[in-house]
Motif scaffolding. Structure first.
Motif, short mmCIF file in Angstrom:
data_model
loop_
_atom_site.label_atom_id
_atom_site.label_comp_id
_atom_site.label_asym_id
_atom_site.label_seq_id
_atom_site.Cartn_x
_atom_site.Cartn_y
_atom_site.Cartn_z
N SER A 54 0.85 -1.21 -0.06
CA SER A 54 0.05 -0.03 0.06
C SER A 54 0.88 1.04 -0.01
CB SER A 54 -1.06 -0.03 1.19
OG SER A 54 -0.05 0.13 2.64
N ARG A 98 -5.24 7.87 -8.27
CA ARG A 98 -6.64 7.09 -8.39
C ARG A 98 -6.30 5.83 -9.10
NH1 ARG A 98 -11.67 8.82 -7.89
NH2 ARG A 98 -12.31 7.78 -9.74
N PRO A 103 -3.45 0.27 -2.59
CA PRO A 103 -4.35 1.01 -1.68
C PRO A 103 -3.64 2.57 -1.38
CG PRO A 103 -4.88 -0.92 -0.74
CD PRO A 103 -3.51 -1.10 -1.95
N ASP A 124 -7.53 6.37 -1.42
CA ASP A 124 -8.56 5.53 -1.08
C ASP A 124 -9.06 5.63 0.25
OD1 ASP A 124 -8.46 4.20 -3.95
OD2 ASP A 124 -6.39 3.84 -2.82
N LYS A 215 -10.58 -1.81 -5.43
CA LYS A 215 -10.44 -0.46 -5.72
C LYS A 215 -11.02 -0.13 -6.98
CE LYS A 215 -6.65 3.31 -6.18
NZ LYS A 215 -5.51 3.56 -5.74
N ASN A 219 -14.43 2.70 -7.71
CA ASN A 219 -13.93 3.73 -8.46
C ASN A 219 -14.92 3.91 -9.69
OD1 ASN A 219 -11.93 4.71 -6.64
ND2 ASN A 219 -10.22 4.13 -7.84
#
Length: 265
Positions: A54, A98, A103, A124, A215, A219
């Motif tokens: 991450s 994005r 993450p 996120d 994710k 999104n």
């Protein structure tokens, strides 16, 4: 980029995550071309860094990010120059956050204003010190949130609260925005690093391919109808089931052990 200081930021691997620490405290980590470039390089590095499950973006001293460096903006001689030399490069970097398959956590340690808020909104998860001061702030200077900020606030709050934050430019504390649902967790400033580290360590135990596709689902799902989102989620799930992590998760359940997920996608 290796671990260590890199121009306007520091890149470190801690607890299985890449920590990107903005280091322009004399300007409250305001965004200028050097910081935008370094941030883009750091994000690209984190994407390739197999040690990073991450990514954390945070600031130094009393600031997360104060938005655009207005001294730099004032040095540009035309609106076209502002777009070319500031807004377009910043848009590219925020889009990369994005789109990152890992993450990204914004750990808001202090002042977070305008472009700094837009930076956080591209992440996120948002953690914040309870005393952090967070505002859109553009209206105070006759400016606009040009990098998706209005859209993100509307999705987070609904139109009325978003307009209040945009129109008035008033600062909220991390605790207030936690109560309103924008901040995932608000903690005392001295505990922010510890709480963030614990979250990073937890994410490191999860399936990388699973997190990446979750994710993507979230999104994309906020921008389409339920029917289209369901079809897309089914496609992503089919691809995910062909990877190694689902099998490992099911095997660990059967064998009553902790799963060890890899990085196969």
């Amino acid at each position: 980029m290796s671990d260590g200081q890199f121009g306007t930021l520091r890149y470190e691997i801690r607890h299985g995550g890449a920590w990107i620490i903005l280091t322009r405290p004399e300007r409250r980590n305001a965004l200028d071309p050097d910081l935008i470039s370094d941030l883009g390089t750091a994000i690209d590095t984190a994407q390739r860094d197999s040690r990073a499950r991450s990514v954390v973006v945070t600031g130094t001293e009393d600031a997360f990010c104060a938005g655009a460096d207005l001294r730099f903006i004032q040095s540009l001689d035309s609106p076209a120059a502002i777009v070319e030399y500031f807004l377009q490069p910043l848009t590219k970097v925020l889009r990369s956050i994005r789109d990152l398959s890992k993450p990204v956590i914004a750990a808001i340690n202090g002042h977070c204003v305008a472009g700094g808020l837009e930076l956080a909104l591209c992440c996120d998860l948002i953690l914040a010190a309870t005393t952090a001061r967070i505002a859109d702030g553009h209206s105070r200077f006759g400016l606009l949130p040009a990098i998706g900020g209005a859209n993100a606030l509307t999705r987070a709050f609904g139109p009325y609260r978003a307009k209040e934050m945009l129109f008035l430019g008033e600062a909220f504390t991390g605790e207030q925005l936690h109560q309103l649902g924008l901040v995932n967790r608000a903690v005392p400033a001295e505990e922010l690093d510890t709480v963030t580290s614990a979250l990073v360590a937890t994410l490191a135990t999860r399936s990388p391919s699973g997190l990446a596709r979750m994710k993507q689902m979230v999104n994309e799902g906020g921008e389409v109808t339920w029917d289209l989102a369901a079809r897309r989620e089914l496609t992503l799930t089919e691809a995910h089931l062909a990877a190694g992590d689902p099998g490992e998760g099911l095997a660990a359940f059967t064998e009553k052990r902790v799963p060890v997920f890899g990085s196969r996608r």
